[in-house]
Write an enzyme that holds these catalytic residues in place. Structure first.
Site, PDB file in Angstrom:
ATOM      1  N   PHE A  91       9.532  10.895  -3.340  1.00  0.00           N
ATOM      2  CA  PHE A  91       9.340   9.302  -3.408  1.00  0.00           C
ATOM      3  C   PHE A  91      10.744   8.295  -3.515  1.00  0.00           C
ATOM      4  O   PHE A  91      10.490   7.167  -4.001  1.00  0.00           O
ATOM      5  CB  PHE A  91       8.298   8.928  -4.505  1.00  0.00           C
ATOM      6  CG  PHE A  91       7.062   9.791  -4.346  1.00  0.00           C
ATOM      7  CD1 PHE A  91       6.295   9.843  -3.078  1.00  0.00           C
ATOM      8  CD2 PHE A  91       6.753  10.682  -5.229  1.00  0.00           C
ATOM      9  CE1 PHE A  91       5.111  10.571  -2.903  1.00  0.00           C
ATOM     10  CE2 PHE A  91       5.617  11.804  -5.068  1.00  0.00           C
ATOM     11  CZ  PHE A  91       4.904  11.540  -3.857  1.00  0.00           C
ATOM     12  N   GLY A 134       7.069  17.946   0.952  1.00  0.00           N
ATOM     13  CA  GLY A 134       5.571  17.547   1.113  1.00  0.00           C
ATOM     14  C   GLY A 134       5.213  16.404   2.186  1.00  0.00           C
ATOM     15  O   GLY A 134       4.108  16.247   2.568  1.00  0.00           O
ATOM     16  N   ILE A 190       3.252   9.654  17.032  1.00  0.00           N
ATOM     17  CA  ILE A 190       3.023  10.312  15.845  1.00  0.00           C
ATOM     18  C   ILE A 190       3.072  11.889  16.315  1.00  0.00           C
ATOM     19  O   ILE A 190       2.630  12.217  17.107  1.00  0.00           O
ATOM     20  CB  ILE A 190       1.426  10.274  15.386  1.00  0.00           C
ATOM     21  CG1 ILE A 190       1.336   8.557  14.949  1.00  0.00           C
ATOM     22  CG2 ILE A 190       1.083  10.947  14.205  1.00  0.00           C
ATOM     23  CD1 ILE A 190       2.123   8.129  13.874  1.00  0.00           C
ATOM     24  N   LEU A 191       3.951  12.383  15.503  1.00  0.00           N
ATOM     25  CA  LEU A 191       4.500  13.834  15.753  1.00  0.00           C
ATOM     26  C   LEU A 191       3.237  14.775  15.464  1.00  0.00           C
ATOM     27  O   LEU A 191       3.037  15.819  15.970  1.00  0.00           O
ATOM     28  CB  LEU A 191       5.487  14.001  15.049  1.00  0.00           C
ATOM     29  CG  LEU A 191       6.865  13.897  15.913  1.00  0.00           C
ATOM     30  CD1 LEU A 191       7.088  12.480  16.152  1.00  0.00           C
ATOM     31  CD2 LEU A 191       8.187  14.504  15.410  1.00  0.00           C
ATOM     32  N   THR A 196      -0.168  15.579   9.244  1.00  0.00           N
ATOM     33  CA  THR A 196       0.837  15.167   8.360  1.00  0.00           C
ATOM     34  C   THR A 196       1.075  13.667   8.189  1.00  0.00           C
ATOM     35  O   THR A 196       1.450  13.250   7.022  1.00  0.00           O
ATOM     36  CB  THR A 196       2.037  16.046   8.661  1.00  0.00           C
ATOM     37  OG1 THR A 196       2.536  15.573   9.928  1.00  0.00           O
ATOM     38  CG2 THR A 196       1.903  17.386   8.429  1.00  0.00           C
ATOM     39  N   GLN A 225       0.471  10.963   4.873  1.00  0.00           N
ATOM     40  CA  GLN A 225       1.621  10.151   4.448  1.00  0.00           C
ATOM     41  C   GLN A 225       0.889   8.818   4.285  1.00  0.00           C
ATOM     42  O   GLN A 225       0.829   8.040   3.384  1.00  0.00           O
ATOM     43  CB  GLN A 225       2.630   9.937   5.351  1.00  0.00           C
ATOM     44  CG  GLN A 225       3.547  11.209   5.495  1.00  0.00           C
ATOM     45  CD  GLN A 225       4.670  11.015   4.548  1.00  0.00           C
ATOM     46  OE1 GLN A 225       4.369  10.584   3.273  1.00  0.00           O
ATOM     47  NE2 GLN A 225       5.715  11.747   4.539  1.00  0.00           N
ATOM     48  N   GLY A 245       9.674   6.622  11.542  1.00  0.00           N
ATOM     49  CA  GLY A 245       9.235   7.312  10.284  1.00  0.00           C
ATOM     50  C   GLY A 245       7.721   6.803   9.772  1.00  0.00           C
ATOM     51  O   GLY A 245       7.559   5.596   9.849  1.00  0.00           O
ATOM     52  N   GLY A 280       6.553   7.520   6.310  1.00  0.00           N
ATOM     53  CA  GLY A 280       6.176   7.854   5.078  1.00  0.00           C
ATOM     54  C   GLY A 280       6.133   6.848   4.029  1.00  0.00           C
ATOM     55  O   GLY A 280       5.753   6.979   2.862  1.00  0.00           O
ATOM     56  N   GLU A 281       6.479   5.565   4.528  1.00  0.00           N
ATOM     57  CA  GLU A 281       6.464   4.351   3.285  1.00  0.00           C
ATOM     58  C   GLU A 281       5.725   3.290   3.791  1.00  0.00           C
ATOM     59  O   GLU A 281       5.144   2.423   2.998  1.00  0.00           O
ATOM     60  CB  GLU A 281       8.003   4.170   3.167  1.00  0.00           C
ATOM     61  CG  GLU A 281       8.706   5.238   2.414  1.00  0.00           C
ATOM     62  CD  GLU A 281      10.043   4.964   2.290  1.00  0.00           C
ATOM     63  OE1 GLU A 281      10.623   4.292   1.251  1.00  0.00           O
ATOM     64  OE2 GLU A 281      10.881   5.373   3.077  1.00  0.00           O
TER      65      GLU A 281
END
Lengths: 747, 331
Positions: free
Chosen positions: A246, A473, A639-640, A644, A648, A711, A713-714
């Protein structure tokens, strides 16, 4: 290329290892003869050390060494992490603890106790007594009290601290509808499940190996090589699995260098695992902020003036000004902007990135303000946002590489049932519970960094990917295996990914939601190189069906290269390699290809978008707030892996809810102590406090990024706190501009 | 952590004997609080006496119609026991609102009563704290005191007792059964925990030569209704900002019997006698509840960060009583 693996909700390739306890985290690597280090923290925020009482500690059974600045070997200064460096050091600060008698924050490590067992080291550490000469000037611990000393820093990350366009204050004064408010956010601390751990050993005087829970292997390597005057290649950093990062693990906090130093002193491997309390004192967190947002609009809701100014804190030993104002530079159109960031220096642990740094707190202010403006205009808050969609980036003046905020709101409103909402505050109740709904934009940049990937294809039909990136993760190991499988026409089980070791090809830190594009781009390039090599081998042979083929005529499929227009014509890799008598073939590539990247970066504004919707229940009498529903729609390109990516988003919304309602680091302003430095009193989110969280991706590819991806993740942290504050207003009629929204603020 | 020896006691007298032999020894039951305190160096026993093998795990009906909760019965077992769930909802609710399932599975009933305060400064051995180190001062009074007490504080200490269970037990007028070297005695719940006064280091009136054997619950009138209402900052694994354990019995619309105890506001479960007296015989109305709450909180003292608790406590009392009254009037 046929898409087979990318996009599939494949289970994590490391899932079984993790749930069966076989995945090995830093603290778990078995190393013979390991000794344990425990750190003693400063109990003053500013001053000098007069004396150490270490006798009792030294006499404790099992103790190998007690290090203080008086007997610790000197280390070399390291450069602070600088985002404008191509390969920045992971050092959070220029201070070398234990090489100075100066105390710069409460909790600074001052003594390292090394013993045969952890219990012995802890017991000895508890017996150390330190006497101080507190600084004559009082420690600076309150950002707001230091306001008069605030200054405009030279840079905010790599950008200017100020952006002015037109005359925003004048336009604001003249605007028929306006709001002008101050929003504050508290300090937050990092609490990944895996605390920070480091294990170090030396071979000879100049070979250092460090196992470290890091999300930036090469930054740690660089810092340690500077600190101990070693060649970079003589430092090996391993970070196999990381139990959540993070942003906290993007820096090598003081214990990392101290572990290596301790290992040198005792001549054996040393391990330092930070206890949870040290996580609060020795690992930086999210800065507090005070932000002013003033918005002026015409009667139709078109923004005429946007002012976003404010203040964050950094420590006396680092320079990171958290970029709360970045969101405002890209989100809405306006002819007039006034954007400015200031910084104050406090006697605190250096602050750092925390999931969605900048935008996390910036969107709280901006998106609360947009909601306030919508009420001032008597306009639906989604409509207000749609009316201010810019054609180009409003401050960079270039087109967006892709931007689908409107579509996010359209889908989100439908899934949430937004248009059934009565906009009147206090319009719904169930017994003592007031019910409200709120929305906000989400925003996070789609940045890239650099990475190298090596791919090795074997005659048995397997491929090995190698890159010193990280798996915290996030799913990197899984999605890049999917990516390579598609690039090479293999099934995903045939692809193995080795990462997390500085002996592998270099990759940048895994932060800023950059890994998917960056590593993905490098995988794509390496696989292309490999396929071209394979084709070159085949065309040499008149007997090959690929003898006359051009690269563009072919696709990778079924373990080989086949004509796009004739699915049966082609050759498997095994055939190509066998003919050459080769067991395997390798290719390596770097992303980004430098020139192309530069041109693209200048030509477009790369950003991700989203729409957050939530419902809250506020107890009218006690002020308790429960989030009862969540719908989030995100525009992060291709989106891959749905699974996952979804994880996220769920995790990010969860952190956003925590930021809005529960988390807050308390500072005792007398001495810098953190009274709630524990998971008991620092309230991270719990499952019982979370609603069903529905998340959707638009999945529209960005034509200007590798795989069309961004990305993920955020972004789902951003806008979350504002959506909640807006829903609380809708429920109660009370606007909370100060996070977290605890019961006392609603009494 | 300081090195310690481990002793297993097989009966109460052996346990008492071992503790009397060594003033630095500590009993361990579930260990959910003691082990934390040892890790933080707040408790530094050189011997730990394991009492888990003692025969105090029963939950049974008493001849007088009450229920006996064994000292070593686990919190989860107790809270989910049919006798507790059916007869004392306030207790089941209080216990299930506390900690986390993992902690409740280990924590014992006696240990719950004996857990130490969660005052930040008590837990930080580098801070002064009169409770941890008598005479060293109180860091909380002028420090961060958001979670601290508003009732019954002293200049020595403003810590709160963290237990939810104990608040319900106070409202139920439970009795703590104790065995000492010289026999047994009974301690009324209200007398079990102390206010800090000049000796905040003493949480309870239990002697060093005594062991809790059970907690006895008197029978409640069948017409009484009870509940536990806990206000906290996070819906699980958070201590109460303010909580209320309430028992209410109406006769028509008149209050025949009421018992109230507050958590999160004092060094002990705060039995709200003033409010109870104000309510007896009065109609069960929101105004009367509010007046009683005002009366109870009249002596409250706010510190820098916890003033909100005074109003919150009043509102929580009113909400708890209103909920019970509505339930009974509807029934």
């Amino acid at each position: 290329m046929r898409t087979k693996e990318v996009g599939r909700p494949l289970d994590r390739v490391d899932g079984r290892l993790k749930v069966t306890g076989q995945a090995r985290y830093t603290a778990e690597f078995p190393v013979e003869q390991v000794a344990y280090g425990v750190l003693v923290r400063s109990t003053i925020a500013r001053g000098r050390i007069l004396a150490y009482g270490t006798k009792a500690a030294e006499q404790t059974p099992g103790v190998l060494a007690v290090l203080t600045h008086e007997n610790a070997p000197k280390r070399h200064p390291t450069k602070e992490f600088d985002p404008s460096d191509k390969e920045p050091s992971a050092s959070p600060t220029t201070i070398l603890v234990l090489n100075t008698d100066e105390v710069s924050w409460h909790g600074q490590p001052l003594v390292v106790v090394i013993a045969e067992t952890l219990d012995q080291a802890e017991e000895a550490a508890s017996l150390v007594r330190i006497t101080y000469a507190p600084a004559e000037e009082l420690a600076k611990l309150s950002m707001l009290d230091q306001k008069t000393e605030a200054f405009v820093p030279k840079k905010v990350l790599n950008e200017k601290p100020e952006v002015t366009q037109g005359n925003a204050e004048e336009a604001l004064a003249a605007a028929p509808v306006k709001i002008d408010h101050t929003y504050t956010t508290p300090p937050y601390n990092h609490n990944p499940i895996e605390a920070h751990n480091t294990l170090a050993y030396w071979e000879g005087d100049d070979q250092l190996t460090v196992y470290d829970s890091t999300q930036y292997i090469f930054g740690v390597r660089k810092m340690l090589s500077e600190m101990f005057a070693l060649k970079e290649e003589n430092v090996r950093v391993v970070s196999a699995f990381v139990g959540g990062a993070f942003g906290s693990k993007g820096r090598a906090w003081p214990h990392v260098g101290l572990t290596a130093m301790a290992a040198k002193v005792v001549g054996r491997p040393v391990k330092i695992d930070l206890p949870r309390k040290d996580m609060f004192y020795m690992v930086g967190g999210r800065t507090p902020s005070e932000q002013r947002v003033a918005l002026g609009a015409d009667a139709e809701g078109k923004l005429q003036a946007v002012v976003h100014t404010g203040l964050t804190a950094s420590s006396t030993s680092n320079t990171f000004a958290e970029h709360f104002s970045f969101v405002t530079r890209h989100l809405y159109a306006s002819p007039n902007f006034l954007i400015q960031q200031k910084l104050v220096r406090l006697d605190m642990v250096p602050n750092t990135f925390m999931r969605a740094p900048g935008e996390g707190i910036g969107t709280f202010a901006l998106e609360s303000a947009m909601d306030e403006l919508a009420y001032a205009l008597n306009m639906d808050p989604i409509e207000l946002r749609l009316r201010n969609e810019p054609e180009k980036d409003p401050t960079m003046h270039v087109p967006f590489s892709s931007r689908h905020l409107k579509e996010c709101f359209a889908l989100g409103a439908e899934k949430f049932g937004w248009h059934q909402r009565n906009p009147q505050p206090r319009g719904r109740r169930e017994g003592p519970w007031l019910i409200g709904q709120g929305t906000a934009s989400a925003f996070y940049p789609a940045n890239k960094r650099s990475a190298e990937v090596k791919v090795k294809l074997s005659i048995d039909g397997t491929a090995l990917l190698q890159s010193a990136t990280h798996e915290m993760g996030t799913g990197t190991a899984t999605v890049q295996a999917q990516n390579a499988a598609d690039q090479l026409g293999l099934s995903v089980e045939k692809v193995r990914f080795e990462y997390g070791d500085s002996l592998l090809p270099k990759a940048n830190g895994s932060y800023g939601s950059t890994t998917t594009i960056t590593v993905g781009g490098a995988v794509e390039l390496a696989c292309e190189d490999l396929k071209r090599q394979l084709l070159r081998l085949a065309v040499k042979h008149p007997s090959s069906v690929l003898h006359e083929a051009n690269y563009d005529d072919l696709e990778a499929r079924d373990n080989g290269l086949f004509y796009k227009d004739n699915p049966t014509r082609g050759e498997t890799y095994a055939v190509i390699l066998a003919r050459e008598g080769k067991e395997n073939l390798e290719a390596q590539a770097s992303f980004p290809p430098f020139l192309k990247e530069k041109l693209e970066e200048m030509a477009y504004s790369f950003q991700s978008f989203g729409a957050q919707f939530c419902e809250v229940r506020v107890h009218e009498e006690t002020g308790e707030v429960l989030v009862s529903r969540w719908v989030g729609v995100y525009d992060c390109g291709t989106i891959l892996n749905d699974k996952t990516a979804r994880s996220q988003f769920l995790g990010s919304v969860t952190m956003g809810i925590g930021m809005a309602l529960w988390e807050e680091t308390h500072w005792d302003l007398r001495d810098g102590r953190i009274p709630n430095a524990s998971l008991s009193e620092y309230h991270v989110p719990v499952a019982a406090g979370l609603p069903r969280i529905e998340v959707y991706s638009l999945g529209i590819p960005d034509p200007h990024t590798p795989l069309g991806a961004h990305g993920a993740g955020e972004i789902a942290v951003t806008g979350a706190a504002a959506a909640i504050a807006n829903a609380v207003y809708h429920a109660t009629g009370k606007r909370i501009r100060d996070l977290p929204i605890t019961p006392d603020k609603l009494l | 952590m300081r090195a310690f020896t481990y002793t297993q006691a097989t009966d109460a007298s052996a346990a008492l004997h071992a503790a009397l032999q060594n003033p630095e020894a500590k009993y361990i039951g579930g260990g959910t609080n003691l082990v934390d305190l040892m890790r933080e160096e707040v408790e530094r026993p050189n011997e730990v006496i394991d009492i888990n093998a003692l025969p105090f795990s029963q939950i049974e009906v008493l001849p007088d119609g009450g229920v006996r909760l064994g000292a070593l019965a686990r919190n989860s077992h107790t809270a989910n026991h049919p006798l507790v769930r059916q007869r004392y909802p306030v207790l089941a609710q209080a216990m299930l609102s506390a900690a986390s399932p993992q902690l409740r599975n280990l924590a014992t009933n006696a240990g719950n009563l004996l857990q130490r305060t969660r005052c930040y400064y008590f837990y930080d051995t580098t801070a002064p704290c009169n409770k941890r180190q008598p005479g060293s001062g109180c860091a909380a009074i002028h420090g961060v005191n958001r979670i601290h007490a508003i009732l019954g504080t002293s200049e020595q200490c403003i810590a709160t007792h963290p237990s939810d269970m104990a608040v319900a037990l106070a409202a139920l007028e439970a009795v703590v059964q104790v065995q000492g070297a010289n026999g047994t005695r009974r301690i009324a719940m209200e007398e079990f925990h102390r206010l800090p006064g000049d000796h905040p280091e003493q949480d309870t009136t239990l002697g060093r030569d005594e062991l809790i054997t059970s907690i006895d619950l008197p029978a409640l009138p069948s017409t009484a209704n009870s509940l536990y209402f806990k206000v906290r900052e996070r819906p699980s694994f958070a201590f109460a900002l303010v909580s209320v354990a309430a028992v209410l019995e109406l006769e028509g619309e008149q209050i025949k019997n009421v018992r109230l105890a507050l958590g999160g506001v004092a060094h002990k479960p705060w039995r709200a006698r003033t409010a109870e007296e104000a309510l007896l015989g009065k109609p069960a109305t929101a105004e009367n509840f509010r007046q009683a709450a005002e009366a109870e909180l009249q002596t409250a003292i706010a510190y820098e960060h916890n003033a909100f608790k005074i109003e919150l406590a009043k509102r929580t009392i009113v909400r708890a009583l209103l909920t019970l009254a509505e339930r009974q009037l509807l029934a």
